[in-house]
Design a protein around this motif. Structure first.
Motif, PDB file in Angstrom:
ATOM      1  N   GLY A  12       0.816  -1.211   0.000  1.00 31.12           N
ATOM      2  CA  GLY A  12       0.000   0.000   0.000  1.00 31.12           C
ATOM      3  C   GLY A  12       0.845   1.255   0.000  1.00 31.12           C
ATOM      4  N   LEU A  13       1.929   1.236   0.757  1.00 31.63           N
ATOM      5  CA  LEU A  13       2.839   2.386   0.775  1.00 31.63           C
ATOM      6  C   LEU A  13       3.502   2.588  -0.582  1.00 31.63           C
ATOM      7  N   GLN A  14       3.879   1.504  -1.242  1.00 33.10           N
ATOM      8  CA  GLN A  14       4.490   1.596  -2.566  1.00 33.10           C
ATOM      9  C   GLN A  14       3.499   2.226  -3.557  1.00 33.10           C
ATOM     10  N   PHE A  15       2.238   1.768  -3.500  1.00 33.89           N
ATOM     11  CA  PHE A  15       1.214   2.308  -4.399  1.00 33.89           C
ATOM     12  C   PHE A  15       0.988   3.793  -4.137  1.00 33.89           C
ATOM     13  N   ALA A  16       0.925   4.186  -2.883  1.00 27.48           N
ATOM     14  CA  ALA A  16       0.735   5.602  -2.542  1.00 27.48           C
ATOM     15  C   ALA A  16       1.922   6.435  -3.019  1.00 27.48           C
ATOM     16  N   GLY A  17       3.121   5.893  -2.902  1.00 28.03           N
ATOM     17  CA  GLY A  17       4.311   6.598  -3.378  1.00 28.03           C
ATOM     18  C   GLY A  17       4.306   6.784  -4.884  1.00 28.03           C
ATOM     19  N   ARG A  19       1.626   6.904  -6.823  1.00 31.53           N
ATOM     20  CA  ARG A  19       0.578   7.868  -7.141  1.00 31.53           C
ATOM     21  C   ARG A  19       1.067   9.300  -6.896  1.00 31.53           C
ATOM     22  N   ALA A  20       1.737   9.510  -5.770  1.00 34.39           N
ATOM     23  CA  ALA A  20       2.262  10.841  -5.455  1.00 34.39           C
ATOM     24  C   ALA A  20       3.323  11.262  -6.475  1.00 34.39           C
ATOM     25  N   SER A  21       4.145  10.324  -6.906  1.00 31.99           N
ATOM     26  CA  SER A  21       5.173  10.621  -7.904  1.00 31.99           C
ATOM     27  C   SER A  21       4.543  11.027  -9.234  1.00 31.99           C
ATOM     28  N   GLN A  23       1.533  12.327  -9.667  1.00 28.55           N
ATOM     29  CA  GLN A  23       0.902  13.639  -9.493  1.00 28.55           C
ATOM     30  C   GLN A  23       1.939  14.756  -9.530  1.00 28.55           C
TER      31      GLN A  23
END
Length: 127
Positions: A12-17, A19-21, A23
């Motif tokens: 989940g942290l990898q996916f959030a990272g 997505r932020a990258s 954006q």
């Protein structure tokens, strides 16, 4: 069980990272696109700032190739054409679902929207 929960959290942290990258990359591209718009307006001051007013959403056709010499009005049309090509849905746009709106009254703003056009995917620059 504990290890699998930890690995799910890590995924989940990898996916959030990621997505932020993505954006951040889109925001950087929007910044460069807005800077390009403002530089084109400033470079063609003879046409007047108001000549660039309005939304740019679809690819049009250039009346003349202005890589050589053009009148200020022809340069406006050529600039608008080139900007529309950058955000056109055909081919590879620089930003997904992008639109540009140039307004000279009263605040001289360039507004760029992209993606699902939420609040984090809108940029307004005064020039």
């Amino acid at each position: 069980m504990v290890v699998s929960i930890g690995l799910l959290g890590l995924a989940g942290l990898q996916f959030a990272g990621l997505r932020a990258s993505n954006q951040a990359q889109d925001h950087t591209i929007a910044t460069h696109l807005a800077q390009d718009v403002v530089e084109r307006i400033r470079a063609n001051q003879a046409a007047g700032v108001g000549a660039y007013n309005g939304p740019i959403t679809a690819a049009g056709t250039a009346s003349q190739d202005c890589s050589a010499v053009c009148t200020p009005a022809q340069m406006v049309q050529y600039d608008l054409y080139q900007l529309s090509q950058m955000i056109a849905t055909a081919g590879t746009p620089v930003l997904p679902n992008a639109s540009i709106d140039i307004a000279t009254n009263p605040n001289n703003t360039v507004t760029i929207r992209w993606g699902d056009q939420g609040p984090n995917q809108t940029m307004v620059i005064n020039y």
